[in-house]
Structures are given as structure tokens and as C-alpha cells.
Scaffold this active site. Structure first.
Site, PDB file in Angstrom:
ATOM      1  N   LYS A  22       0.857  -1.164   0.026  1.00 16.36           N
ATOM      2  CA  LYS A  22       0.130  -0.098   0.023  1.00 16.36           C
ATOM      3  C   LYS A  22       0.922   1.172  -0.059  1.00 16.36           C
ATOM      4  O   LYS A  22       0.728   2.105  -0.793  1.00 16.36           O
ATOM      5  CB  LYS A  22      -0.873  -0.018   1.115  1.00 16.36           C
ATOM      6  N   ASN A  23       1.771   1.278   0.928  1.00 18.02           N
ATOM      7  CA  ASN A  23       2.499   2.527   1.178  1.00 18.02           C
ATOM      8  C   ASN A  23       3.609   2.941  -0.067  1.00 18.02           C
ATOM      9  O   ASN A  23       4.078   3.955  -0.189  1.00 18.02           O
ATOM     10  CB  ASN A  23       3.193   2.474   2.456  1.00 18.02           C
ATOM     11  N   ARG A  93      -4.108  10.403   3.331  1.00 19.63           N
ATOM     12  CA  ARG A  93      -2.606  11.198   3.986  1.00 19.63           C
ATOM     13  C   ARG A  93      -1.727  11.232   2.441  1.00 19.63           C
ATOM     14  O   ARG A  93      -1.142  12.069   2.319  1.00 19.63           O
ATOM     15  CB  ARG A  93      -2.161   9.969   4.783  1.00 19.63           C
ATOM     16  N   CYS A 117      -5.581   8.498   8.779  1.00 24.05           N
ATOM     17  CA  CYS A 117      -5.756   7.927  10.032  1.00 24.05           C
ATOM     18  C   CYS A 117      -5.396   8.797  11.043  1.00 24.05           C
ATOM     19  O   CYS A 117      -4.421   9.649  10.823  1.00 24.05           O
ATOM     20  CB  CYS A 117      -5.114   6.659  10.172  1.00 24.05           C
ATOM     21  N   ARG A 122       0.078  15.020  12.979  1.00 23.27           N
ATOM     22  CA  ARG A 122       0.810  14.678  11.646  1.00 23.27           C
ATOM     23  C   ARG A 122       1.461  15.747  11.157  1.00 23.27           C
ATOM     24  O   ARG A 122       0.653  16.093  10.093  1.00 23.27           O
ATOM     25  CB  ARG A 122       0.069  13.611  11.119  1.00 23.27           C
ATOM     26  N   PRO A 123       2.297  16.370  11.203  1.00 26.03           N
ATOM     27  CA  PRO A 123       3.019  17.610  10.794  1.00 26.03           C
ATOM     28  C   PRO A 123       3.571  17.301   9.119  1.00 26.03           C
ATOM     29  O   PRO A 123       4.138  16.075   9.086  1.00 26.03           O
ATOM     30  CB  PRO A 123       4.032  18.067  11.631  1.00 26.03           C
ATOM     31  N   ILE A 124       3.576  17.977   8.527  1.00 28.50           N
ATOM     32  CA  ILE A 124       4.665  17.996   7.368  1.00 28.50           C
ATOM     33  C   ILE A 124       5.469  19.220   7.082  1.00 28.50           C
ATOM     34  O   ILE A 124       5.841  19.342   5.704  1.00 28.50           O
ATOM     35  CB  ILE A 124       3.512  17.926   5.946  1.00 28.50           C
ATOM     36  N   ASP A 125       5.945  19.619   7.924  1.00 30.70           N
ATOM     37  CA  ASP A 125       7.098  20.579   8.115  1.00 30.70           C
ATOM     38  C   ASP A 125       8.332  20.278   7.404  1.00 30.70           C
ATOM     39  O   ASP A 125       9.046  21.160   6.737  1.00 30.70           O
ATOM     40  CB  ASP A 125       7.236  21.132   9.555  1.00 30.70           C
ATOM     41  N   GLN A 126       8.579  18.943   7.541  1.00 32.73           N
ATOM     42  CA  GLN A 126       9.934  18.507   6.776  1.00 32.73           C
ATOM     43  C   GLN A 126       9.984  18.271   5.235  1.00 32.73           C
ATOM     44  O   GLN A 126      10.653  18.770   4.667  1.00 32.73           O
ATOM     45  CB  GLN A 126      10.427  17.268   7.268  1.00 32.73           C
ATOM     46  N   ASP A 307       3.559   0.347  12.028  1.00 28.78           N
ATOM     47  CA  ASP A 307       2.298   0.107  11.411  1.00 28.78           C
ATOM     48  C   ASP A 307       1.919  -1.476  11.969  1.00 28.78           C
ATOM     49  O   ASP A 307       0.782  -1.851  11.374  1.00 28.78           O
ATOM     50  CB  ASP A 307       2.565   0.002   9.746  1.00 28.78           C
ATOM     51  N   ARG A 399      -9.085   0.346   3.703  1.00 32.45           N
ATOM     52  CA  ARG A 399      -8.002   1.229   2.890  1.00 32.45           C
ATOM     53  C   ARG A 399      -6.782   0.781   2.900  1.00 32.45           C
ATOM     54  O   ARG A 399      -6.264   1.062   1.804  1.00 32.45           O
ATOM     55  CB  ARG A 399      -7.853   2.294   3.996  1.00 32.45           C
TER      56      ARG A 399
HETATM   57  N1  EPU Z   1       7.241  14.234  11.072  1.00 28.60           N
HETATM   58  C1  EPU Z   1       7.463  15.576  11.477  1.00 28.60           C
HETATM   59  N2  EPU Z   1       7.421  16.394  10.535  1.00 28.60           N
HETATM   60  C2  EPU Z   1       7.046  15.781   8.982  1.00 28.60           C
HETATM   61  C3  EPU Z   1       6.883  14.514   8.784  1.00 28.60           C
HETATM   62  C4  EPU Z   1       6.949  13.599   9.988  1.00 28.60           C
HETATM   63  O1  EPU Z   1       7.699  15.810  12.489  1.00 28.60           O
HETATM   64  O2  EPU Z   1       7.162  16.578   8.075  1.00 28.60           O
HETATM   65  C5  EPU Z   1       7.169  13.173  12.263  1.00 28.60           C
HETATM   66  C6  EPU Z   1       5.786  12.586  12.578  1.00 28.60           C
HETATM   67  O3  EPU Z   1       5.112  13.302  13.283  1.00 28.60           O
HETATM   68  C7  EPU Z   1       6.145  11.091  12.912  1.00 28.60           C
HETATM   69  C8  EPU Z   1       7.511  10.786  12.159  1.00 28.60           C
HETATM   70  O4  EPU Z   1       8.039  12.066  11.862  1.00 28.60           O
HETATM   71  O5  EPU Z   1       6.252  11.080  14.363  1.00 28.60           O
HETATM   72  C9  EPU Z   1       7.310   9.815  11.162  1.00 28.60           C
HETATM   73  O6  EPU Z   1       6.382  10.309  10.210  1.00 28.60           O
HETATM   74  P1  EPU Z   1       6.468   9.925   8.569  1.00 28.60           P
HETATM   75  O7  EPU Z   1       6.639  11.243   7.929  1.00 28.60           O
HETATM   76  O8  EPU Z   1       7.602   8.712   8.475  1.00 28.60           O
HETATM   77  O9  EPU Z   1       5.184   9.078   8.472  1.00 28.60           O
HETATM   78  P2  EPU Z   1       4.244   9.447   7.069  1.00 28.60           P
HETATM   79  O10 EPU Z   1       5.100   9.500   5.816  1.00 28.60           O
HETATM   80  O11 EPU Z   1       3.378  10.429   7.378  1.00 28.60           O
HETATM   81  C10 EPU Z   1       4.183   6.838   6.474  1.00 28.60           C
HETATM   82  C11 EPU Z   1       2.992   5.974   6.469  1.00 28.60           C
HETATM   83  C12 EPU Z   1       2.446   5.457   7.971  1.00 28.60           C
HETATM   84  C13 EPU Z   1       3.510   5.101   8.509  1.00 28.60           C
HETATM   85  C14 EPU Z   1       4.581   6.119   8.587  1.00 28.60           C
HETATM   86  C15 EPU Z   1       6.000   5.696   9.643  1.00 28.60           C
HETATM   87  C16 EPU Z   1       1.928   6.429   4.113  1.00 28.60           C
HETATM   88  C17 EPU Z   1       0.951   7.258   3.312  1.00 28.60           C
HETATM   89  N3  EPU Z   1       1.889   6.410   5.666  1.00 28.60           N
HETATM   90  O12 EPU Z   1       3.564   8.060   6.964  1.00 28.60           O
HETATM   91  O13 EPU Z   1       1.422   4.459   7.548  1.00 28.60           O
HETATM   92  O14 EPU Z   1       2.936   4.779  10.229  1.00 28.60           O
HETATM   93  O15 EPU Z   1       5.158   6.357   7.405  1.00 28.60           O
HETATM   94  O16 EPU Z   1       6.340   4.348   9.135  1.00 28.60           O
HETATM   95  O17 EPU Z   1       3.170   5.806   3.797  1.00 28.60           O
HETATM   96  C18 EPU Z   1      -0.182   2.980   7.772  1.00 28.60           C
HETATM   97  O18 EPU Z   1       0.057   2.385   6.748  1.00 28.60           O
HETATM   98  O19 EPU Z   1      -1.046   2.572   8.485  1.00 28.60           O
HETATM   99  C19 EPU Z   1       0.320   4.245   8.004  1.00 28.60           C
HETATM  100  C20 EPU Z   1      -0.140   5.028   9.165  1.00 28.60           C
END
Ligand code: EPU
Length: 432
Positions: A22-23, A93, A117, A122-126, A307, A399
Site C-alpha cells: 500500500k505505502n 494521507r 488515519c 501529523r505535521p508535514i514541516d519536513q 504499522d 483502506r
Molecule cells: N514528522 C514530522 N514532520 C514531518 C513529517 C513527519 O515531525 O514533516 C514526524 C511524524 O509526526 C512522525 C514521524 O515524523 O512522528 C514519522 O512520520 P513519517 O513522515 O515517517 O510518516 P508518514 O510518511 O506520514 C508513513 C506511512 C504511515 C507510517 C509512517 C511511519 C504512508 C502513506 N503512511 O506516514 O503508514 O506509519 O510512514 O512508518 O506511507 C499506515 O500504513 O497505517 C500508516 C499510517
């Protein structure tokens, strides 16, 4: 409204075929926007998040041609818009990948703030920091993230991620693939789907090295052309079936996987007393004896995946002794614990740690899926429990898990999906 009715207490036996990841799929489909040609993508999982991604691309002008149940051809030569509809993008997401892809190809993107979810902030600042370092201006206005390159093309740059983020790593990779010059992403995430995205882009003509390590180097190219690519198997789906066998007992051959990707999960289940035999692209999982306690800490890959945290917790509920589960990726991923407690689990949560006191058995109950992986944990607990469980809000599960009911039924589980009428507003008012 769909519910799963599960009569628990039956061990699982047989074979299960794992679907595409999925991811990886929810990143590779948006990445097709970068390609000026036809991409044939194979091993696509049939799940609602993928359907949504394809619909979003179609709205932007992509021509989507299903070849068979798991293969599509995506043609992004005639994209007519760089703005996603709020209605679709906010539901998933992974819609944040549209920013990197649209920005990388067209120098501009307008994407609704992503949904998905809900387990804490769930920030996207990075992601935003990465785009800005590549020369984009990024603002949030009216529920949309608007990003635009000064000039039409981004400029390669060195980007150091402050936190290891899967999404930021992949999004920056997409934005940088056609930037002018070289980009280096440091402190990058190393998950298998990051390597998969890099392999997909390279097969379309990109120049990305180092994916799977913490330093990814991208040499910008002028354009990407079409090609064919097969998505890797889903590590988490495979891990979920392994956990199900651990909880119920039995013996299952988990097929179409990459055993190396499973090491972090295999090792933990072995610690719990589960036998796992590795073959070229299958794992034979067997549990006959008692489950043993274990401590689990979630970490970025190659650590134990967040996950899989709810699913392993469901297993540990039935292990002898006290297990400690520590969630170190997300701030609030224990909402499902109250549901397990309804089934007789003994779990205390203190901030990031869950203390799980093993119990002799769980009992069936009405429970709900709070999110995708929590939903998977409910299915596992219900399969292992004595008696009947009714799992609601299963749209979360669908999903990310293709044909979960059919796959489990083929393993001998007593699970069925039933449609129930939605609660009326009048009834909801009476309940509240
Ligand atoms: N984070 C920040 N800033 C950012 C991005 C992330 O502080 O700009 C923090 C998050 O708050 C978190 C950590 O960094 O504490 C890791 O977040 P990451 O960005 O790795 O997560 P993501 O890319 O939003 C993906 C998967 C999630 C999975 C995470 C961690 C997708 C669509 N989602 O999320 O999958 O939990 O990586 O491996 O790929 C799931 O499949 O159930 C799911 C939630």
C-alpha cells in the site's frame, strides 16, 4: 455500513498470497505524474486508498487504463490541472505526494491538506522545508497547500531532515528528480517503499542513488519517459497475517513476500515462540506452543514498524507474562487499547508505553476499528477470542488490506462481512 462478524477460537491453516505494498503504491501512483509517457504499474493492491489515488490523478487529466485487477496503465501526457479537488485529496494521507510530483513536473501544485488515519499530530514541516530548500514558495491558504517554483524548475540542493520521515523523503525525491543540478537528502528514511519509489523513478529515466541508506543522491534529469514497473509486496500485510497465526495458532504459508523486509517482524515473533521458516519468497509460520512475552519498541526501518504495533500488541495480550510495548514514531497510537480491554485484555498505557499483562484468553465483543492498523489488531484479537465479535468501522481496514475477509476465510477463519443500515440522525441523537 459494513461490519465484520467473527466467530473466534479457530487456528489458521493454509496459504495466503500477499498483495502489493500500500505505502509504495500510494507514492508510485502520484509519481506517475512526473512521467511524460505511459507507465504500466503491476502488483497494485485493490484497496480503497489506491482507488482514491487513481481518481485524483484522473481528475487532473491522467488517462487511467486498467489492464487487469492488479495492473494499470497511467498516461500523464495531458495533465490539465495542478490543483486537486478538496473532496478527494483530504480523504487520504498520501495526497501529500501530489505536491512533490506536481511541483517536480510543472513547477506548481495546489493540494488540499491531507487526511488519513488520526493518531496524533501529523505535521508535514519536513516536506515543506525540503520544497523550500529546492527553491519553492509554499503557503497554506483556505485548506490548500500551494507550492510554486521560482521560474518553472526547482534547483537541486542539500537537505538534512530533522526527523526521519518516510513521507518527506519520498516527496522530496519526487520534487528533486527533475530539478536543475544535484540534490542530497540526508537523514533519509530507509523503508522498503523508499527503495521501491527510487527503483520506479529510475526505471522511468531518473538518476537516484543511495535509496535504502540514510543519504540519497539525486542528479536532476530533463524528463522521465514511460515504462513498466511491479510494486513490491506489502511488508505490513504479510506481518499482519503472521501475527494472526501467532494469536490463533496453526500453520500458514505466507506467499509472495521479500523475506529480508520481514526480518524485524520475524525476529520478534520468534521471540514470542512462533516458528518461522524462511524460503525464497515465502515464510512458513507456525505456532503450536504457548506464546511468550516480549518487549517491542517501534522505530524507523529496519526497526520494528509502527504499522505493526497494534497487531503485535493484540498478540502479546495472549502471551504468558508482562510485555512492554513502546511507540516511538507516533504520539497517540494507542486509541485501540480500550477496544481490546472490552475483550478482556489487561493493558495499561502510560504515555508512549503500553504495559501488557498476558491473559489466558480474550472473549468476543462488539468492537470498532479506530484506524487502519488498529482495525487489523481488532481482527486478530477477534480471530483468537472465544465467542463472537462484531467489528464496526471496517472501512478503515479496507483502506489498506485487499480482500481481507476472503483471504482469512481461505485460511479457515469464521469471518464474514455484513451490510447494516446506517444509524439515522434520530437514533444517533437518542444515543448521544
Ligand atoms: N514528522 C514530522 N514532520 C514531518 C513529517 C513527519 O515531525 O514533516 C514526524 C511524524 O509526526 C512522525 C514521524 O515524523 O512522528 C514519522 O512520520 P513519517 O513522515 O515517517 O510518516 P508518514 O510518511 O506520514 C508513513 C506511512 C504511515 C507510517 C509512517 C511511519 C504512508 C502513506 N503512511 O506516514 O503508514 O506509519 O510512514 O512508518 O506511507 C499506515 O500504513 O497505517 C500508516 C499510517
Amino acid at each position: 455500513m459494513t461490519k465484520y462478524i467473527v466467530q473466534g477460537g479457530k487456528p489458521l491453516f493454509g496459504e495466503v498470497e500477499i498483495s502489493g505494498a500500500k505505502n509504495a503504491a500510494v507514492a508510485i501512483i502520484p509519481a506517475a505524474l512526473l512521467v511524460d509517457g505511459v507507465c504500466r504499474i503491476e502488483n497494485i493492491p485493490q484497496i480503497s486508498d489506491v482507488t482514491l489515488c487513481l481518481r485524483i490523478l484522473e481528475e487532473l487529466g491522467a488517462n487511467i487504463r486498467p489492464v487487469n485487477r492488479h495492473t494499470v496503465e497511467i498516461d500523464c501526457r495531458h495533465i490539465h490541472s495542478t490543483r486537486t479537488s478538496y473532496e478527494l485529496a483530504r480523504r487520504i494521507r498520501a495526497s501529500y505526494y501530489l505536491i512533490g510530483a506536481l511541483l517536480g513536473r510543472f513547477g506548481q501544485a495546489e493540494v488540499a491538506m491531507p487526511g488519513g488515519c488520526n493518531f496524533g499530530v501529523r505535521p508535514i514541516d519536513q516536506h515543506v522545508k525540503g520544497f523550500a530548500t529546492l527553491g519553492a514558495k509554499v503557503v497554506v491558504e483556505g485548506g490548500f497547500i500551494r507550492a510554486s517554483a521560482e521560474g518553472r524548475r526547482l534547483r537541486g540542493a542539500n537537505i538534512y531532515l530533522d526527523v526521519v520521515s518516510v513521507g518527506a523523503t519520498m516527496n522530496i525525491m519526487m520534487a528533486a528528480v527533475m530539478a536543475e543540478g544535484n540534490t542530497v537528502i540526508e537523514n533519509a528514511a530507509k523503508e522498503p517503499h523508499i527503495v521501491d519509489l527510487a527503483n520506479f523513478l529510475n526505471s522511468m529515466g531518473a538518476n537516484i542513488r543511495g535509496a535504502g541508506t540514510d543519504t540519497i543522491k539525486i542528479r536532476g534529469v530533463d524528463s522521465l519517459s514511460g515504462g513498466s514497473y511491479a510494486i513490491i509486496p506489502d511488508q505490513i500485510e504479510a506481518g499482519t497475517y503472521m501475527a494472526a497465526v501467532a494469536a490463533t495458532g496453526g500453520q500458514v504459508l505466507v506467499k509472495n513476500i521479500i523475506p529480508k523486509h520481514m526480518d524485524c517482524i520475524t525476529a520478534k515473533l520468534q521471540e514470542c515462540g512462533v516458528e518461522v521458516e524462511e524460503h525464497e519468497d515465502t515464510l512458513l509460520v507456525r505456532r503450536t506452543g504457548k506464546l511468550r512475552r516480549a518487549n517491542v519498541k517501534t522505530l524507523p526501518y529496519p526497526g520494528f514498524p509502527t504499522d505493526m504495533q497494534p497487531q503485535i500488541t493484540a498478540v502479546l495480550c495472549l502471551a504468558e507474562g508482562t510485555s512492554l510495548v513502546t511507540e516511538s514514531v507516533w504520539s497517540n497510537r494507542y486509541q485501540y487499547v480500550d477496544e481490546l480491554k472490552r475483550m478482556g485484555a489487561n493493558i495499561q498505557v502510560d504515555d508512549k508505553t503500553a504495559v501488557v499483562e498476558g491473559v489466558d484468553h480474550l472473549t468476543g465483543a462488539p468492537i470498532q476499528a479506530c484506524d487502519l492498523r488498529a482495525g487489523a489488531a481488532m481482527v486478530i484479537a477477534a480471530l483468537a477470542a472465544q465467542g463472537c465479535s462484531e467489528i464496526s468501522r471496517v472501512q478503515y481496514i479496507e483502506r489498506g488490506y485487499e480482500d481481507i475477509v476472503d483471504k482469512l476465510r481461505a485460511l479457515g477463519a469464521d469471518i464474514r462481512s455484513v451490510e447494516e443500515p446506517e444509524e439515522t440522525d434520530e437514533l444517533k441523537a437518542q444515543i448521544s
